[in-house]
Write a protein that holds these residues in place. Structure first.
Motif, short mmCIF file in Angstrom:
data_model
loop_
_atom_site.label_atom_id
_atom_site.label_comp_id
_atom_site.label_asym_id
_atom_site.label_seq_id
_atom_site.Cartn_x
_atom_site.Cartn_y
_atom_site.Cartn_z
N LYS A 173 0.84 -1.20 0.00
CA LYS A 173 0.00 0.00 0.00
C LYS A 173 0.87 1.24 0.00
O LYS A 173 0.62 2.19 -0.75
CB LYS A 173 -0.92 -0.01 1.23
CG LYS A 173 -2.31 -0.48 0.87
CD LYS A 173 -3.31 -0.06 1.93
CE LYS A 173 -4.71 -0.19 1.35
NZ LYS A 173 -5.65 -0.80 2.26
N ASP A 196 -3.32 -8.40 -9.50
CA ASP A 196 -4.11 -7.96 -8.37
C ASP A 196 -5.06 -6.85 -8.83
O ASP A 196 -4.64 -5.74 -9.14
CB ASP A 196 -3.15 -7.45 -7.29
CG ASP A 196 -3.88 -6.98 -6.05
OD1 ASP A 196 -5.09 -6.71 -6.14
OD2 ASP A 196 -3.24 -6.87 -5.00
N GLN A 197 -6.35 -7.16 -8.87
CA GLN A 197 -7.32 -6.21 -9.42
C GLN A 197 -7.39 -4.94 -8.59
O GLN A 197 -7.52 -3.84 -9.14
CB GLN A 197 -8.70 -6.86 -9.47
CG GLN A 197 -8.85 -7.96 -8.47
CD GLN A 197 -10.27 -8.15 -8.02
OE1 GLN A 197 -11.01 -7.20 -7.88
NE2 GLN A 197 -10.62 -9.39 -7.81
N GLU A 198 -7.24 -5.08 -7.28
CA GLU A 198 -7.32 -3.91 -6.41
C GLU A 198 -6.20 -2.94 -6.75
O GLU A 198 -6.39 -1.73 -6.86
CB GLU A 198 -7.21 -4.39 -4.97
CG GLU A 198 -7.66 -3.36 -3.95
CD GLU A 198 -7.31 -3.83 -2.55
OE1 GLU A 198 -7.57 -5.01 -2.24
OE2 GLU A 198 -6.78 -3.01 -1.77
N GLU A 199 -5.00 -3.53 -6.92
CA GLU A 199 -3.83 -2.73 -7.25
C GLU A 199 -4.03 -2.01 -8.58
O GLU A 199 -3.77 -0.82 -8.71
CB GLU A 199 -2.64 -3.68 -7.34
CG GLU A 199 -1.31 -3.01 -7.40
CD GLU A 199 -0.23 -4.05 -7.13
OE1 GLU A 199 -0.14 -4.49 -5.97
OE2 GLU A 199 0.48 -4.43 -8.06
N GLU A 202 -6.68 0.77 -8.30
CA GLU A 202 -6.31 1.89 -7.46
C GLU A 202 -5.23 2.75 -8.09
O GLU A 202 -5.23 3.96 -7.98
CB GLU A 202 -5.81 1.36 -6.11
CG GLU A 202 -5.55 2.46 -5.11
CD GLU A 202 -4.91 1.91 -3.84
OE1 GLU A 202 -5.37 0.84 -3.38
OE2 GLU A 202 -3.98 2.54 -3.34
N TYR A 225 -15.11 -1.25 -13.68
CA TYR A 225 -15.83 -1.95 -12.62
C TYR A 225 -17.34 -1.85 -12.83
O TYR A 225 -18.07 -2.81 -12.61
CB TYR A 225 -15.45 -1.37 -11.26
CG TYR A 225 -16.00 -2.17 -10.11
CD1 TYR A 225 -15.47 -3.43 -9.81
CD2 TYR A 225 -17.06 -1.70 -9.34
CE1 TYR A 225 -15.98 -4.19 -8.79
CE2 TYR A 225 -17.57 -2.45 -8.30
CZ TYR A 225 -17.03 -3.70 -8.02
OH TYR A 225 -17.54 -4.46 -7.01
N GLY A 238 -13.52 -8.47 -9.02
CA GLY A 238 -14.42 -8.56 -7.89
C GLY A 238 -15.37 -9.72 -8.01
O GLY A 238 -15.45 -10.39 -9.04
#
Lengths: 377, 288
Positions: A173, A196-199, A202, A225, A238
């Motif tokens: 992070k 990593d989808q979050e990465e 973001e 998304y 997700g």
């Protein structure tokens, strides 16, 4: 410097790693290549860098064809997944490497190299580690040194291969935030690979989702998304709850369960359709609603996080994967559900896929169609 | 293969007295016992044999003019042979690891041949080849170079018997090198030669030094292969092991042991030195 990728194909033996991939990356953007392993994202990155040669297609930097150019001449900064720091050199020597191996005529004088290295180490906030060896650094420190080294030649393009893959969550992070800041400060064009989808969501200005050697969709994170263009992107970004049924007019049904599509949705007869719903596009009720009869059984309850996540199994019909629905802690406290309890899902928004490979139709139920608040949990 | 390398890799013991792996006492005991019987006991016997000589006689034996000449010949030949092996061995290891070509497996297997072949057989074969009328010797004689029965022959024989040491120590290290290191260097603008000089060579250097040192010590003690090709002319092409053999034939066991002890001590110091140096170098790489 903008990057254009035009019709790149690549084979490894009989395996086709990239199938006619095209992508335009405008100057100054931070673009994430997102995909499962084996989707070809790292191969594409290495082809952009010149570490791999494509079988067909072209790579252009700022409109200039660099396809035939050697890595050495492309002058991109490349950060490797496992840092690839030179183990027998100190941190300072690692960062100075690119400057020191320049041809004697172009090489800056030693004093200036030292100054540049100091500046770079300051930038990654590791000036005090200049005389350490890589083996004495933590993963996050190694990654920052690798970045400083990649930036030592002042590249206009920075390529990163799974840059934070091997680090723990907190360091990731920090580094993500820091890379973002660095990017806006120095204005290079960056491409990074991640699974990593979050990465990806973001960090990037744009995300290119890859699957099986193809780019499935390129979009801004919010668009990606909210409006995935294919089932693959939907699945990959997700959790998604899927209801597959036989469509008959506006009614979609499978065994005990059915959903009545709202007015205006495309009507079909005797065809299968799949309803994709994000966890936040559903609510749970103790009784079925007028437009949907989706009986579920609570399988597990996860209390950690901003909301309570319920894992649900289908009752009287079938799903490939368990459903997931999030409810607020307040709702959870007033309802007090337990494992094994029964409830009904009520969709508010859903995405209908009529056939494989087709774009979805997004449907919404008007509040009038959503029924009695008494049954709401 | 790389005992000295792997011994330094991470893997630390926890609190003393509490070990995770069972059998420590037994396995160490057996190892020490075996080392004592096979290595230390004979060595002690060797030293004991020299003990009743007295310093003066010992000194006289080991500094005998002919013996001194043999030290020189052996040292020079071994040094040159191990340097040649360092270069050729590095090249062989490089070719075997880096390239794919038909017959690679066979070539890889052939590397160990000098280990498998009785050294006397090697000596006789080399002598036949390099003699003035042999296949190679004919070519060399065109340039008026004599190999067999000269110190040059000693170097050839020593190179032959100790080549595998270099190849087999460098090979695994070369195999373990991450291609990313090279790619990183090239992406920073380094030329192929710079990559070799600044990235690959420093990584291979400790293994190469170990290989060369092993090759050198092996050459110091080589007997079978050398005596056939050396010609064994006093003061010119006599090696130390031959001097020991000569003393033995004269039934002067004490003198033979005295000379042998010199070789032994020199080899021990060299191997110990290499190990210490390598430990320091590797500590840097592994951060301890």
């Amino acid at each position: 410097m903008s990057i254009s990728i035009e019709g790149i194909t690549k084979h490894f033996g009989s395996f086709q790693a990239l199938k006619d991939v095209s992508l335009d990356i405008p100057d100054g953007q931070l673009v994430g290549l997102l995909g499962p392993s084996g989707s070809g994202k790292t191969t594409l990155l290495r082809i952009i860098a010149g570490l791999e040669t494509a079988d067909g297609g072209r790579i252009l930097f700022h409109g200039e064809d660099v396809t035939g150019l050697h890595v050495r001449e492309r002058k991109v900064g490349f950060v490797f997944q496992h840092y690839a720091l030179f183990r027998h050199m100190t941190v300072a020597q690692n960062v100075a490497f690119g400057l020191e191996v320049m041809p004697a005529k172009e090489r800056p004088p030693a004093a200036e190299i030292r100054k540049r290295v100091d500046m770079l180490l300051e930038m990654v906030q590791l000036g005090q580690l200049a005389d350490r060896f890589p083996a004495q650094l933590s993963g996050g420190q190694k990654q920052r040194i690798a970045l400083a080294r990649a930036l030592s030649m002042k590249p206009q393009i920075l390529l990163l291969d799974e840059p934070f893959g091997a680090l723990d969550a907190k360091v990731r992070k920090d580094l993500r935030r820091w890379l973002r800041a660095l990017h806006s400060e120095f204005h290079f064009t960056s491409v990074f690979v991640t699974h990593d989808q979050e990465e990806a969501l973001e960090l990037s200005d744009q995300v290119a989702v890859m699957s099986a050697g193809r780019i499935e969709q390129v979009d801004r994170p919010q668009q990606l998304y909210a409006e995935p263009s294919s089932q693959f992107v939907f699945d990959f970004l997700g959790h998604v709850n899927v209801f597959a049924g036989q469509q008959n007019g506006t009614l979609l049904n499978q065994d005990d369960a059915w959903v009545r599509l709202p007015v205006g949705a495309a009507e079909r007869v005797g065809q299968t359709a799949q309803l994709y719903m994000r966890p936040h596009e559903l609510t749970l009720q103790s009784a079925p609603a007028a437009h949907a009869h989706l009986p579920l059984c609570i399988e597990s309850i996860s209390l950690v996080g901003a909301e309570v996540r319920l894992e649900l199994s289908a009752r009287g019909w079938a799903t490939a994967e368990h459903w997931e629905v999030g409810i607020t802690h307040t709702q959870f406290n007033s309802w007090q559900p337990a494992r094994g309890d029964h409830c009904f899902a009520v969709p508010r928004v859903a995405h209908v896929f009529q056939a494989e490979g087709q774009a979805p139709e997004t449907i919404r139920w008007q509040s009038g169609e959503l029924d009695d608040p008494a049954a709401m949990i | 293969m790389n005992r000295s390398l792997s011994g330094l890799l991470p893997g630390r013991s926890s609190q003393p007295g509490k070990r995770v792996l069972p059998g420590f006492a037994l396995s160490l005991g057996v190892s020490l016992f075996f080392i004592s019987i096979v290595l230390l006991l004979p060595l002690t016997g060797l030293i004991m044999q020299t003990a009743d000589m007295g310093w003066e006689r010992y000194w006289a034996v080991v500094t005998d003019e002919r013996v001194i000449a043999s030290y020189k010949v052996t040292l020079w030949a071994a040094a040159l042979a191990s340097i040649i092996n360092g270069l050729v061995g590095l090249l062989l290891a490089w070719v075997l690891v880096r390239y794919d070509f038909p017959g690679k497996r066979i070539m890889d297997a052939l590397i160990d041949l000098p280990f498998a072949l009785p050294t006397a057989v090697a000596g006789i074969t080399l002598t036949a080849l390099f003699a003035a009328d042999g296949w190679y010797g004919q070519i060399f004689s065109l340039f008026d170079i004599k190999v067999a029965f000269t110190p040059l022959g000693i170097i050839v024989a020593m190179s032959f018997t100790s080549l595998p040491f270099v190849v087999r120590t460098v090979q695994p290290v070369l195999e373990d090198l991450a291609p990313e290191d090279e790619e990183a260097a090239v992406s920073l603008g380094a030329t192929d030669w710079t990559v070799f000089r600044r990235i690959l060579f420093p990584a291979m250097w400790p293994a190469l030094m170990t290989g060369v040192a092993l090759s050198f010590t092996r050459s110091l003690g080589e007997f079978g292969a050398v005596i056939f090709i050396a010609g064994n002319m006093p003061y010119v092409s006599e090696i130390i092991s031959l001097m020991i053999f000569v003393r033995l034939q004269e039934f002067d066991h004490a003198a033979a042991s005295a000379i042998a002890s010199v070789v032994l001590i020199a080899s021990l110091i060299l191997l110990l030195g290499i190990n210490l140096w390598q430990a320091r170098y590797l500590r840097r790489l592994h951060g301890r």
